[in-house]
Design a protein around this motif. Structure first.
Motif, PDB file in Angstrom:
ATOM      1  N   ALA A 122       0.298   0.336 -13.511  1.00  0.00           N
ATOM      2  CA  ALA A 122       0.614  -1.029 -13.929  1.00  0.00           C
ATOM      3  C   ALA A 122       1.202  -1.843 -12.778  1.00  0.00           C
ATOM      4  O   ALA A 122       0.785  -2.979 -12.517  1.00  0.00           O
ATOM      5  CB  ALA A 122       1.586  -1.007 -15.107  1.00  0.00           C
ATOM      6  N   ALA A 123       2.171  -1.258 -12.074  1.00  0.00           N
ATOM      7  CA  ALA A 123       2.848  -1.987 -11.003  1.00  0.00           C
ATOM      8  C   ALA A 123       1.889  -2.357  -9.881  1.00  0.00           C
ATOM      9  O   ALA A 123       2.020  -3.425  -9.267  1.00  0.00           O
ATOM     10  CB  ALA A 123       3.999  -1.147 -10.452  1.00  0.00           C
ATOM     11  N   ALA A 124       0.919  -1.494  -9.610  1.00  0.00           N
ATOM     12  CA  ALA A 124      -0.024  -1.744  -8.515  1.00  0.00           C
ATOM     13  C   ALA A 124      -0.865  -2.992  -8.747  1.00  0.00           C
ATOM     14  O   ALA A 124      -1.353  -3.599  -7.790  1.00  0.00           O
ATOM     15  CB  ALA A 124      -0.931  -0.535  -8.324  1.00  0.00           C
ATOM     16  N   VAL A 125      -1.029  -3.380 -10.016  1.00  0.00           N
ATOM     17  CA  VAL A 125      -1.838  -4.569 -10.318  1.00  0.00           C
ATOM     18  C   VAL A 125      -0.986  -5.691 -10.910  1.00  0.00           C
ATOM     19  O   VAL A 125      -1.507  -6.660 -11.459  1.00  0.00           O
ATOM     20  CB  VAL A 125      -3.008  -4.221 -11.269  1.00  0.00           C
ATOM     21  CG1 VAL A 125      -4.002  -3.306 -10.559  1.00  0.00           C
ATOM     22  CG2 VAL A 125      -2.514  -3.574 -12.563  1.00  0.00           C
ATOM     23  N   GLY A 126       0.336  -5.545 -10.824  1.00  0.00           N
ATOM     24  CA  GLY A 126       1.228  -6.603 -11.280  1.00  0.00           C
ATOM     25  C   GLY A 126       1.318  -6.758 -12.781  1.00  0.00           C
ATOM     26  O   GLY A 126       1.570  -7.861 -13.283  1.00  0.00           O
ATOM     27  N   LEU A 127       1.173  -5.647 -13.521  1.00  0.00           N
ATOM     28  CA  LEU A 127       1.270  -5.689 -14.972  1.00  0.00           C
ATOM     29  C   LEU A 127       2.431  -4.828 -15.441  1.00  0.00           C
ATOM     30  O   LEU A 127       2.853  -3.902 -14.750  1.00  0.00           O
ATOM     31  CB  LEU A 127      -0.040  -5.187 -15.600  1.00  0.00           C
ATOM     32  CG  LEU A 127      -1.276  -6.063 -15.380  1.00  0.00           C
ATOM     33  CD1 LEU A 127      -2.525  -5.358 -15.888  1.00  0.00           C
ATOM     34  CD2 LEU A 127      -1.099  -7.410 -16.081  1.00  0.00           C
TER      35      LEU A 127
END
Length: 270
Positions: free
Chosen positions: A57-62
């Protein structure tokens, strides 16, 4: 690629389950977030790799745990599922409330070579989570279902032993192959829970909690690292920049450009 051509072989299914049934030797499961992190961990001798929903999630800003990363989780599974290691996917709560939709996700994961799935209850209704587990096992009997309860993870972290046992019992009856209680670190409570269970217990490793050897002595059969490696990687990036900015030299292991390139060639860390 069809499900028939991509699905894991029976030995792979059996070997992943078998890694949870070695007395005194729990499955130590590192959690990766992309091809390179999974490949380098596998090349260092870890036979099974998990994914971590926080990093995905963090890698795609979610946000994590909000059901927003179903397609990202599937895309990562497609990238990793055909590699020569066993893969377990952190699928949050299955990205749906409908058990049939969660079962469809399980079919898609199985079709690309995934051996296991982690499903968390988020302290939602017990019956709903049990129905998801039952639907997944009916759709893909060979997929190892690790049923997570958040009784110790959410709230004040102290947990509710009665609620924990109630939830785990329901999930086991629904067909879960193993159960996961992140946030539980007290050795006495872990040992007591092991004695009550007839399926492998998964504990989330904590730097301030019992060592892996201690968890093994307590009867734990699977030790996950969750997002720890990803968070450590972020911390190392900040520490490296701080050292450079201060005129120093970064410390710690640093794979070379060619070594990282090699990870994409054959999944090997040369």
């Amino acid at each position: 690629m069809t499900a028939e051509s991509a699905e894991p072989t029976q030995p792979a299914r059996t070997s992943f389950a078998g890694l949870h049934h070695r007395p005194g030797e729990p499955l130590l499961l590192p959690n990766a977030w992309d091809h390179a992190s999974a490949a380098v961990l596998a090349a260092h001798g870890f036979p099974a790799i998990g994914t971590t929903s926080l990093a995905v999630a963090a890698a795609v800003g979610l946000p994590d745990g909000q059901g927003a990363t179903r397609e990202h989780a599937l895309r990562l599974a497609l990238t990793l599922g055909s590699e020569p290691y066993l893969l377990s996917v952190d699928a949050e709560d299955g990205f749906a409330d409908d058990p049939d939709e969660v079962a469809e996700l399980a079919r898609e994961l199985w079709a690309v070579g995934v051996a296991g799935i982690n499903l968390e209850d988020g302290l939602g209704p017990v019956g709903r989570h049990a129905a998801k587990i039952a639907a997944v096992k009916a759709a893909v009997p060979g997929l190892f279902v690790n049923a997570r309860t958040d009784t110790y993870w959410l709230g004040d972290g102290d947990g509710d032993e009665t609620d924990t046992l109630r939830r785990l019992d329901a999930y086991r009856q629904a067909g879960a192959d193993g159960v996961f209680v992140p946030g539980l670190t007290d050795p006495g409570r872990i040992a007591a829970l092991v004695r009550r269970l007839d399926v492998p217990l998964n504990i989330l490793y904590s730097p301030s909690g019992p060592t892996v050897a201690h968890l093994a002595d307590l009867g734990v059969r699977r030790v996950s690292l969750g997002s720890l490696l990803y968070r450590r990687a972020l911390g190392a990036a900040v520490e490296t920049m701080a050292a450079v900015a201060a005129g120093g030299t970064p410390q710690g292991a640093t794979p070379s450009y060619d070594e990282v390139q090699a990870l994409s060639d054959a999944g090997n860390f040369q």
